[in-house]
Design a protein around this motif. Structure first.
Motif, PDB file in Angstrom:
ATOM      1  N   UNK A 200     -29.282 -57.631 -61.864  1.00  0.00           N
ATOM      2  CA  UNK A 200     -29.742 -58.630 -62.839  1.00  0.00           C
ATOM      3  C   UNK A 200     -29.300 -58.330 -64.270  1.00  0.00           C
ATOM      4  N   UNK A 201     -28.927 -57.098 -64.569  1.00  0.00           N
ATOM      5  CA  UNK A 201     -28.560 -56.733 -65.935  1.00  0.00           C
ATOM      6  C   UNK A 201     -27.257 -57.400 -66.361  1.00  0.00           C
ATOM      7  N   UNK A 202     -27.225 -57.817 -67.605  1.00  0.00           N
ATOM      8  CA  UNK A 202     -26.020 -58.358 -68.211  1.00  0.00           C
ATOM      9  C   UNK A 202     -25.586 -57.348 -69.259  1.00  0.00           C
ATOM     10  N   UNK A 203     -24.396 -56.806 -69.078  1.00  0.00           N
ATOM     11  CA  UNK A 203     -23.887 -55.795 -69.999  1.00  0.00           C
ATOM     12  C   UNK A 203     -22.882 -56.479 -70.914  1.00  0.00           C
ATOM     13  N   UNK A 204     -23.179 -56.480 -72.196  1.00  0.00           N
ATOM     14  CA  UNK A 204     -22.280 -57.102 -73.166  1.00  0.00           C
ATOM     15  C   UNK A 204     -20.980 -56.327 -73.275  1.00  0.00           C
ATOM     16  N   UNK A 205     -19.917 -57.063 -73.527  1.00  0.00           N
ATOM     17  CA  UNK A 205     -18.621 -56.436 -73.729  1.00  0.00           C
ATOM     18  C   UNK A 205     -17.905 -56.095 -72.436  1.00  0.00           C
TER      19      UNK A 205
END
Length: 69
Positions: A63-68
């Motif tokens: 579920x995590x969204x990692x920016x970049x």
């Protein structure tokens, strides 16, 4: 809390295997329970906790969204 648990989300770990998640779950349950290896009468509860933590960890990482990225 438990220094031997590794960060599993990218970019710290680009690919996470089920074994990595299970190892982290096992370390967490060992720390919280105070048992490295539980007695036979606690084995079922211990194993169920490891499984529950592994499932929750897998769901979190998915579920995590990692920016970049």
């Amino acid at each position: 809390m438990c220094r031997s648990i590794k960060t599993l989300r990218p970019p710290a770990m680009p690919e996470v295997e089920d074994a990595d998640i299970r190892a982290a779950a096992l370390q967490y349950v060992r720390k919280v329970s105070g048992f490295h290896s539980p007695a036979a009468h606690n084995r079922e509860a211990f194993d169920a906790a490891v499984e529950a933590v592994a499932v929750a960890t897998s769901e979190l990482l998915d579920a995590l969204v990692v920016r970049g990225q």
